[in-house]
Design an enzyme around this catalytic site. Structure first.
Site, short mmCIF file in Angstrom:
data_model
loop_
_atom_site.label_atom_id
_atom_site.label_comp_id
_atom_site.label_asym_id
_atom_site.label_seq_id
_atom_site.Cartn_x
_atom_site.Cartn_y
_atom_site.Cartn_z
N SER A 10 6.44 15.34 24.10
CA SER A 10 6.31 16.15 22.92
C SER A 10 6.19 17.68 23.21
O SER A 10 5.67 17.87 24.58
CB SER A 10 5.27 15.62 22.03
OG SER A 10 3.84 16.06 22.83
N LYS A 79 -8.64 14.02 24.16
CA LYS A 79 -9.27 13.08 23.31
C LYS A 79 -8.35 11.65 23.21
O LYS A 79 -8.77 10.63 22.35
CB LYS A 79 -9.34 13.62 21.98
CG LYS A 79 -8.09 14.07 21.37
CD LYS A 79 -8.29 14.92 20.00
CE LYS A 79 -6.84 15.28 19.35
NZ LYS A 79 -6.16 14.26 18.81
N ASP A 80 -7.13 11.59 23.86
CA ASP A 80 -6.40 10.71 23.59
C ASP A 80 -6.39 9.47 24.74
O ASP A 80 -5.93 8.46 24.93
CB ASP A 80 -4.67 10.99 23.94
CG ASP A 80 -4.31 11.78 22.85
OD1 ASP A 80 -4.92 11.52 21.55
OD2 ASP A 80 -3.24 12.43 22.70
N ARG A 127 -11.71 9.85 11.50
CA ARG A 127 -12.80 11.06 11.48
C ARG A 127 -12.42 11.90 10.62
O ARG A 127 -13.36 12.13 9.48
CB ARG A 127 -12.99 11.42 12.87
CG ARG A 127 -13.55 12.60 13.11
CD ARG A 127 -13.70 13.27 14.14
NE ARG A 127 -12.30 13.79 14.70
CZ ARG A 127 -11.72 14.66 14.15
NH1 ARG A 127 -12.23 15.72 13.52
NH2 ARG A 127 -10.36 15.25 14.31
N ARG A 128 -11.21 12.31 10.47
CA ARG A 128 -10.80 13.33 9.59
C ARG A 128 -10.77 12.74 8.16
O ARG A 128 -11.14 13.80 7.18
CB ARG A 128 -9.40 13.99 9.98
CG ARG A 128 -9.28 14.74 11.23
CD ARG A 128 -7.97 15.35 11.71
NE ARG A 128 -7.95 15.90 12.91
CZ ARG A 128 -6.97 15.91 13.70
NH1 ARG A 128 -5.79 15.01 13.52
NH2 ARG A 128 -7.04 16.82 14.77
N ARG A 145 2.17 9.89 11.09
CA ARG A 145 2.54 9.86 12.57
C ARG A 145 3.64 10.81 12.81
O ARG A 145 4.37 11.18 12.03
CB ARG A 145 2.84 8.41 12.85
CG ARG A 145 1.53 7.41 13.03
CD ARG A 145 0.69 7.57 14.05
NE ARG A 145 1.21 7.82 15.50
CZ ARG A 145 1.71 6.86 16.24
NH1 ARG A 145 1.57 5.55 15.81
NH2 ARG A 145 2.29 7.20 17.38
N THR A 150 7.23 17.17 13.34
CA THR A 150 7.67 16.21 12.44
C THR A 150 6.80 16.03 11.18
O THR A 150 7.15 16.09 10.14
CB THR A 150 7.89 14.81 13.27
OG1 THR A 150 8.49 14.85 13.97
CG2 THR A 150 8.10 13.77 12.30
N ARG A 151 5.40 16.23 11.60
CA ARG A 151 4.48 16.17 10.56
C ARG A 151 4.49 17.19 9.55
O ARG A 151 4.45 17.15 8.34
CB ARG A 151 3.08 16.02 11.21
CG ARG A 151 2.67 14.64 11.67
CD ARG A 151 1.45 14.51 12.25
NE ARG A 151 1.20 14.80 13.75
CZ ARG A 151 0.18 14.70 14.50
NH1 ARG A 151 -1.00 14.95 13.71
NH2 ARG A 151 0.19 14.98 15.80
N CYS A 239 -10.03 3.87 18.43
CA CYS A 239 -9.02 4.63 17.68
C CYS A 239 -9.37 4.37 16.09
O CYS A 239 -9.00 5.10 15.35
CB CYS A 239 -7.68 4.54 17.86
SG CYS A 239 -7.17 2.87 17.48
#
Length: 303
Positions: A10, A79-80, A127-128, A145, A150-151, A239
């Site tokens: 990405s 964080k991933d 969380r968000r 996703r 893309t988002r 997750c």
């Protein structure tokens, strides 16, 4: 010395890998660094992360490259990376933490306070989502996703009214978008290790290469990341857990920790705010973990 750097494909992942590459070259001009872009399962399969087996779907392919010697290091958005890391691997360094906040992007020139009731806010993060609903229970949350571009395209195509994204991602990609608001930490706290670039290596590694990677480590960020990851590991977070957590240095050797844990169905929230000094870290963990047990936070986030 040649160092092969595994990364996802990405734009954000490539930026982060390039940042690590440049940090190595700045310290060690004779090093030859090569990026090894790879497709992770989480990039190829856009089903919800929990259906793919959790956070590790962004990490596994890169770890395979480390195992077989196709890469010397793997660069991640920390964080991933699961807090309960496979014993064959280790996080050996981090770059300096960027802005850990979240931002919200709108289709038009408004603020979060002006977002109309029943507007659709896109995020796949529990969380968000929990914090959006706590801010305004009338808002609807939908999953999204794909990479950041893309988002954003989906937002522009009117699939939803607003989109929540990490501020650091927008900054790193230099996406100077209109209609963006940084969300105040009183409304939304970040995920553990958000905005931290982590460098992973196998334990059976070339000592010279290890020393090169350790030389670019940002020690304060590495310490903070270690604290946040230990807390998440104790909470057995995954997750699907709605956990917000940040640790920050407030003065010499003194740190502040803010934890928010949510039942994302009932939106019940438990809060823990503590300060500690680095020399008394074990005592801090003992007190914090006792509070977590007293408040039954593990049960809360598992609902």
């Amino acid at each position: 010395m040649e160092i092969k750097i595994a990364t996802r494909k990405s734009p954000l992942a490539l930026y982060q890998a390039e940042a690590v590459k440049q940090a190595i070259i700045d310290k060690h001009p004779d090093c030859i660094c090569e990026l090894i872009p790879l497709d992770s399962e989480g990039d190829k399969d856009l089903r919800p992360i929990r259906e793919l087996g959790g956070k590790g779907v962004f990490v596994k392919r890169l770890e395979e490259a480390l195992m077989v010697g196709d890469a010397d290091i793997a660069v991640h958005s920390l964080k991933d990376v699961p807090a309960d890391l496979n014993n064959e691997f280790q996080i050996v360094a981090t770059l300096k933490r960027a802005n850990p906040s979240d931002s919200i992007i709108f289709k038009e020139s408004i603020t979060l306070d002006q977002l109309e009731d029943k507007s659709i806010v896109a995020t796949s993060s529990p969380r968000r989502a929990a914090q959006v609903k706590l801010f305004n229970p009338s808002l609807e949350v939908c999953p999204v996703r794909g990479n950041i571009h893309t988002r954003i395209k989906k937002l522009k195509d009117n699939e939803f009214d607003a989109l929540v994204i990490a501020t650091a991602a927008l900054d790193r990609l230099q996406l100077n978008l209109e209609n963006v608001e940084k969300i105040d930490s009183s409304i939304m706290l970040p995920a553990a290790t958000q905005a931290i670039i982590g460098i992973e290596m196998g334990r059976d590694i070339n000592p010279q290469k290890l020393e090169i990677i350790k030389s670019i480590n940002h020690h304060e960020t590495y310490f903070i990341a270690s604290v946040e990851r230990k807390i998440i590991k104790y909470l057995e977070g995954d997750c699907n857990s709605a956990i917000a957590l940040i640790c920050k240095k407030v003065k010499e050797s003194t740190f502040e920790m803010n934890l928010r844990a949510f039942d994302h169905k009932s939106l019940k929230v438990e809060k823990i705010d503590m300060s500690f000094i680095e020399a008394e870290l074990d005592q801090f963990y003992l007190e914090l973990f006792n509070k977590i047990e007293d408040l039954k936070i593990k049960e809360l986030i598992s609902n």
